[in-house]
Write a protein that holds these residues in place. Structure first.
Motif, PDB file in Angstrom:
ATOM      1  N   MET A   1       0.847  -1.198   0.000  1.00 11.20           N
ATOM      2  CA  MET A   1       0.000   0.000   0.000  1.00 11.20           C
ATOM      3  C   MET A   1       0.878   1.242   0.000  1.00 11.20           C
ATOM      4  N   ARG A   2       0.516   2.202  -0.841  1.00 12.82           N
ATOM      5  CA  ARG A   2       1.271   3.453  -0.936  1.00 12.82           C
ATOM      6  C   ARG A   2       1.084   4.267   0.345  1.00 12.82           C
ATOM      7  N   LYS A   3       2.181   4.853   0.804  1.00 14.45           N
ATOM      8  CA  LYS A   3       2.057   5.772   1.946  1.00 14.45           C
ATOM      9  C   LYS A   3       1.687   7.155   1.421  1.00 14.45           C
ATOM     10  N   LEU A   4       0.829   7.863   2.145  1.00 14.08           N
ATOM     11  CA  LEU A   4       0.467   9.212   1.711  1.00 14.08           C
ATOM     12  C   LEU A   4       1.469  10.239   2.234  1.00 14.08           C
ATOM     13  N   LYS A   5       1.731  11.224   1.393  1.00 13.35           N
ATOM     14  CA  LYS A   5       2.760  12.217   1.734  1.00 13.35           C
ATOM     15  C   LYS A   5       2.177  13.344   2.583  1.00 13.35           C
ATOM     16  N   VAL A   6       2.910  13.657   3.622  1.00 17.94           N
ATOM     17  CA  VAL A   6       2.428  14.634   4.604  1.00 17.94           C
ATOM     18  C   VAL A   6       3.220  15.934   4.544  1.00 17.94           C
ATOM     19  N   GLY A   7       2.493  17.050   4.542  1.00 20.26           N
ATOM     20  CA  GLY A   7       3.112  18.359   4.718  1.00 20.26           C
ATOM     21  C   GLY A   7       2.630  18.942   6.031  1.00 20.26           C
ATOM     22  N   ILE A   8       3.504  19.656   6.706  1.00 18.47           N
ATOM     23  CA  ILE A   8       3.117  20.325   7.951  1.00 18.47           C
ATOM     24  C   ILE A   8       3.376  21.813   7.779  1.00 18.47           C
ATOM     25  N   ILE A   9       2.342  22.632   7.917  1.00 15.27           N
ATOM     26  CA  ILE A   9       2.546  24.090   7.890  1.00 15.27           C
ATOM     27  C   ILE A   9       2.612  24.569   9.330  1.00 15.27           C
ATOM     28  N   GLY A  10       3.682  25.277   9.637  1.00 13.42           N
ATOM     29  CA  GLY A  10       3.883  25.743  11.014  1.00 13.42           C
ATOM     30  C   GLY A  10       5.019  24.931  11.616  1.00 13.42           C
ATOM     31  N   SER A  11       6.185  25.553  11.675  1.00 12.59           N
ATOM     32  CA  SER A  11       7.364  24.806  12.126  1.00 12.59           C
ATOM     33  C   SER A  11       7.661  25.091  13.592  1.00 12.59           C
ATOM     34  N   GLY A  12       6.627  25.451  14.334  1.00 13.57           N
ATOM     35  CA  GLY A  12       6.778  25.672  15.778  1.00 13.57           C
ATOM     36  C   GLY A  12       6.732  24.355  16.536  1.00 13.57           C
ATOM     37  N   ASN A  13       6.399  24.448  17.809  1.00 13.84           N
ATOM     38  CA  ASN A  13       6.404  23.258  18.671  1.00 13.84           C
ATOM     39  C   ASN A  13       5.453  22.172  18.197  1.00 13.84           C
ATOM     40  N   ILE A  14       4.221  22.588  17.847  1.00 16.71           N
ATOM     41  CA  ILE A  14       3.207  21.609  17.445  1.00 16.71           C
ATOM     42  C   ILE A  14       3.644  20.893  16.165  1.00 16.71           C
ATOM     43  N   GLY A  15       4.064  21.695  15.185  1.00 17.55           N
ATOM     44  CA  GLY A  15       4.477  21.108  13.920  1.00 17.55           C
ATOM     45  C   GLY A  15       5.640  20.154  14.097  1.00 17.55           C
ATOM     46  N   THR A  16       6.591  20.523  14.940  1.00 21.38           N
ATOM     47  CA  THR A  16       7.776  19.688  15.134  1.00 21.38           C
ATOM     48  C   THR A  16       7.413  18.376  15.831  1.00 21.38           C
ATOM     49  N   ASP A  17       6.592  18.470  16.843  1.00 18.87           N
ATOM     50  CA  ASP A  17       6.168  17.258  17.550  1.00 18.87           C
ATOM     51  C   ASP A  17       5.396  16.327  16.608  1.00 18.87           C
ATOM     52  N   LEU A  18       4.568  16.927  15.790  1.00 13.36           N
ATOM     53  CA  LEU A  18       3.774  16.159  14.831  1.00 13.36           C
ATOM     54  C   LEU A  18       4.687  15.390  13.877  1.00 13.36           C
ATOM     55  N   MET A  19       5.759  16.028  13.464  1.00  9.89           N
ATOM     56  CA  MET A  19       6.706  15.385  12.542  1.00  9.89           C
ATOM     57  C   MET A  19       7.191  14.052  13.118  1.00  9.89           C
ATOM     58  N   TYR A  20       7.512  14.043  14.419  1.00  5.45           N
ATOM     59  CA  TYR A  20       8.005  12.804  15.034  1.00  5.45           C
ATOM     60  C   TYR A  20       6.914  11.735  15.067  1.00  5.45           C
ATOM     61  N   LYS A  21       5.688  12.168  15.245  1.00 11.67           N
ATOM     62  CA  LYS A  21       4.585  11.202  15.299  1.00 11.67           C
ATOM     63  C   LYS A  21       4.304  10.625  13.905  1.00 11.67           C
ATOM     64  N   ILE A  22       4.423  11.469  12.879  1.00  9.27           N
ATOM     65  CA  ILE A  22       4.206  10.988  11.502  1.00  9.27           C
ATOM     66  C   ILE A  22       5.258   9.937  11.140  1.00  9.27           C
ATOM     67  N   GLU A  23       6.473  10.137  11.653  1.00 11.49           N
ATOM     68  CA  GLU A  23       7.548   9.184  11.339  1.00 11.49           C
ATOM     69  C   GLU A  23       7.194   7.769  11.792  1.00 11.49           C
ATOM     70  N   ARG A  24       6.367   7.654  12.808  1.00 12.09           N
ATOM     71  CA  ARG A  24       6.020   6.319  13.338  1.00 12.09           C
ATOM     72  C   ARG A  24       4.833   5.687  12.622  1.00 12.09           C
ATOM     73  N   SER A  25       4.210   6.430  11.706  1.00 10.66           N
ATOM     74  CA  SER A  25       2.989   5.933  11.071  1.00 10.66           C
ATOM     75  C   SER A  25       3.301   4.905   9.987  1.00 10.66           C
ATOM     76  N   ASP A  26       2.408   3.923   9.852  1.00 12.24           N
ATOM     77  CA  ASP A  26       2.603   2.929   8.788  1.00 12.24           C
ATOM     78  C   ASP A  26       1.877   3.324   7.509  1.00 12.24           C
ATOM     79  N   ALA A  27       1.129   4.431   7.561  1.00 12.59           N
ATOM     80  CA  ALA A  27       0.368   4.820   6.378  1.00 12.59           C
ATOM     81  C   ALA A  27       0.758   6.206   5.861  1.00 12.59           C
ATOM     82  N   LEU A  28       1.633   6.884   6.598  1.00 11.80           N
ATOM     83  CA  LEU A  28       2.006   8.246   6.238  1.00 11.80           C
ATOM     84  C   LEU A  28       3.512   8.365   6.055  1.00 11.80           C
ATOM     85  N   GLU A  29       3.887   9.264   5.162  1.00  9.94           N
ATOM     86  CA  GLU A  29       5.314   9.503   4.938  1.00  9.94           C
ATOM     87  C   GLU A  29       5.565  10.993   5.134  1.00  9.94           C
TER      88      GLU A  29
END
Lengths: 292, 337
Positions: A1-29
């Motif tokens: 299954m293809r992983k969907l590509k993720v963009g995050i707008i907002g490189s503050g605390n929330i965006g940065t924390d989210l990046m680490y969580k996306i890294e653990r996803s099996d469906a998101l890249e």
């Protein structure tokens, strides 16, 4: 299954924390971090980890739309309106972590799949993510006539956006208590506590229910709900046991964060990013399945 | 008429709401408001104890909608103006707009002493609506002088005309009040106010210290009716400050009459310093926790003093009434082991 590509707008605390969580996803890249300050910690970290970075905000992202399928917005309500218009017109899925609430409110344990057809999904507020599951857990046993939540967070975990627009928290959360939690009437209170060391996020739910006498069923329903939330926020837990007083139910909660980027006391920030990642993950699975 | 040395602001109908379990009737408010107006009080406050929007399970529902009470109070005043309290996080800007429609002429925007920046929009709105606009720094014992000055400057930058040092826990001693008021006098151009609680029997001494350090807004309540062990007693304050040579602009007999003939008959208990009131002052706990702590102690069978000392240790701030029940429950569980 293809992983969907993720963009995050907002490189503050929330965006940065989210990046680490996306890294653990099996469906998101994790694909691209979008900011407006090239010197920001979030953009630097994204670059170091090998992701694309856009340093001129939404305009830059609009020129590189091939980088994203799903876009998280962790900026401000005001900026989000503009971002959402452009991205939705370009056919992208948008997950909104601001209080803009353009799209329907989404709380993973309550209405995860309900609005996947919508282009924009809103993640309510931290207090909403922590308490609406409990209101729903009560409401599925006995109708909730009125529900009120009190979110107490450490001062250090309240960012400048939250501070400047504190009414938005109150209004958005109250509305979502009704629309998603199912209470006939909702109210929200937020308190900032500057104690050192910083306190864990605490949330209290007070509800008035239509009839007494179903204490056991309500307690079971709440405990099941807490387990469901723990599947994506492991540090989410009850303090003591639910308290019943006639038709009044009080439930005490605390939320310890996973410590991805935020310190663990910032359960309020963690539960937002964890909920948003959970929604995106499920959405990605459905979209990818539909493509096959 | 002689010029007033300062304004005495009466909070009976707001801070007293805590002691009344938020059950003021329209008639009680009308009678008190008339008395305050006749005695010459320039401003008095009417709101739920926790400010506009405070009616809740967390703090207690208002028996009568506060907007109705504000309207009733404003309706009977010839000269006095009605103030309202707004705590961002509890009340919102729309609540203030509604209060103004009901007749409010002053707003006091209150935050914990370190969190002034949540109040920027509300203070700006107060000015926009033409209200006398006050910034109210609560739990002022929990920050050092430097921090208080920093936070007061924020209030001033948002447009506050008066800034209060608020001893919500009744913890401060006179020299600590002097220190705080003097520092603010030196560093901001706003007027400075003081709001005291009597948990350590220091409210009057603290008030005198505040006035002597330059405060020009001073809070009191009739018969001391207020959260915890109550506030500085308005009618006594008038007598004390007159004896010190100040012009209060308030008629002593008239203010005594409203205290003793109107307020005293509806008080639910004498406003004395009880065991838990004293411990609040001693351990620095928000005064409105008093009745909630007593209820929680009874429900869970634990000593209310233990709950209060623990809340002080945890550095609970105003509004965290839910924590009282959480703490009481955890004590009960430990006790049962």
């Amino acid at each position: 299954m293809r992983k969907l590509k993720v963009g995050i707008i907002g490189s503050g605390n929330i965006g940065t924390d989210l990046m680490y969580k996306i890294e653990r996803s099996d469906a998101l890249e994790m694909s691209v971090m979008v900011g407006i300050d090239p010197e920001s910690e979030g953009l630097k970290r994204a670059k170091d980890r090998g992701y694309e970075v856009v340093t001129d905000g939404i305009d830059g992202l609009m020129e590189r739309l091939e980088l994203v399928d799903i876009v998280f917005d962790a900026t401000s309500a005001k900026a989000h309106k503009h971002h959402s218009e452009l991205l939705v017109a370009a056919g992208k899925k948008v997950i909104d972590l601001t209080p803009a609430a353009i799209g329907p409110f989404t709380v993973p344990t309550v209405n995860l799949n309900e609005h996947f057809a919508q282009p924009n999904l809103n993640m309510v507020t931290c207090g909403g993510q922590a308490t609406i599951p409990i209101i729903n857990a009560i409401n599925r046993v006995v109708p909730v006539e009125y529900a009120e939540i009190v979110a107490t967070i450490s001062s250090k975990s309240a960012g400048p956006g939250t501070r400047a627009n504190i009414d938005e928290f109150t209004r958005t959360t109250s509305k979502a208590i009704e629309q998603v939690g199912g209470a006939k009437k909702g109210k929200a209170i937020i308190i900032l506590n500057p104690a050192e060391p910083p306190i864990l996020m605490r949330d209290t739910v007070h509800a008035l229910i239509a009839e007494g006498g179903k204490e056991e069923e309500i307690a079971v329903s709440i405990n099941e709900m807490v387990k469901d939330v723990q599947s994506y926020v492991p540090g989410y837990r009850l303090r003591g046991t639910p308290q019943f007083d006639g038709q009044k139910v009080s439930v005490f909660l605390e939320v310890e964060g996973a410590g991805d980027f935020f310190p663990p006391y910032s359960g309020n920030l963690d539960i937002m990013t964890a909920a948003a990642a959970k929604v995106a993950n499920e959405l990605a699975k459905q979209l990818a399945a539909a493509e096959v | 008429m002689l010029q007033r040395s300062f304004e005495i602001l009466d909070v009976t109908l707001r801070d007293g709401s805590h002691a009344m379990k938020h059950a003021f009737t329209e008639q009680q408010v009308i009678d008190t408001a008339k008395g305050l107006d006749q005695a010459g009080v320039s401003y008095f406050e009417v709101s739920h104890g926790d400010g506009l929007g405070g009616s809740s399970l967390q703090y207690g529902f208002s028996k009568v909608d506060e907007l109705k009470l504000i309207e009733a109070a404003a309706g009977v005043c010839k000269n006095s103006k009605v103030s309202v309290l707004l705590i961002p996080g509890i009340g919102i800007k729309e609540d203030l707009q509604d209060a103004v429609k009901a007749g409010a002429k002053m707003v006091r925007v209150a935050t914990h002493v370190t969190e002034a920046d949540v109040a920027a929009q509300h203070i700006a709105l107060g000015r926009e609506l033409g209200l006398k606009t006050v910034g109210f720094l609560m739990m002022a014992h929990m920050a050092d002088v430097q921090k208080i000055v920093e936070q007061a400057k924020l209030f001033e930058s948002y447009g506050a005309e008066v800034i209060y040092v608020t001893d919500s826990a009744g913890y401060l001693l006179p020299h600590e009040v002097t220190e705080r008021i003097s520092a603010l006098k030196q560093s901001v151009s706003c007027e400075i106010g003081f709001h005291g609680h009597n948990n350590l029997s220091m409210a009057m001494a603290n008030t005198v210290a505040a006035v002597e350090a330059g405060a020009t807004y001073i809070d009191g309540s009739l018969r001391a009716l207020g959260a915890g062990s109550g506030n500085t007693q308005t009618e006594v304050m008038v007598a004390v400050l007159e004896r010190l040579g100040y012009q209060t602009g308030i008629d002593l007999y008239s203010i005594m009459d409203v205290a003793n003939d109107v307020v005293a008959p509806f008080m639910q208990r004498p406003q004395e310093i009880t065991g838990s009131g004293l411990i609040m002052g001693y351990s620095g706990v928000y005064s409105s926790f008093l009745l909630h702590t007593q209820a929680a102690a009874k429900r869970f069978g634990v000593d209310e003093r233990d709950i209060l000392v623990e809340l002080g240790r945890m550095k609970a701030v105003g509004g965290q009434e839910d924590l009282i029940y959480d703490v009481a429950q955890s004590f009960a569980v430990k006790k049962a082991l």
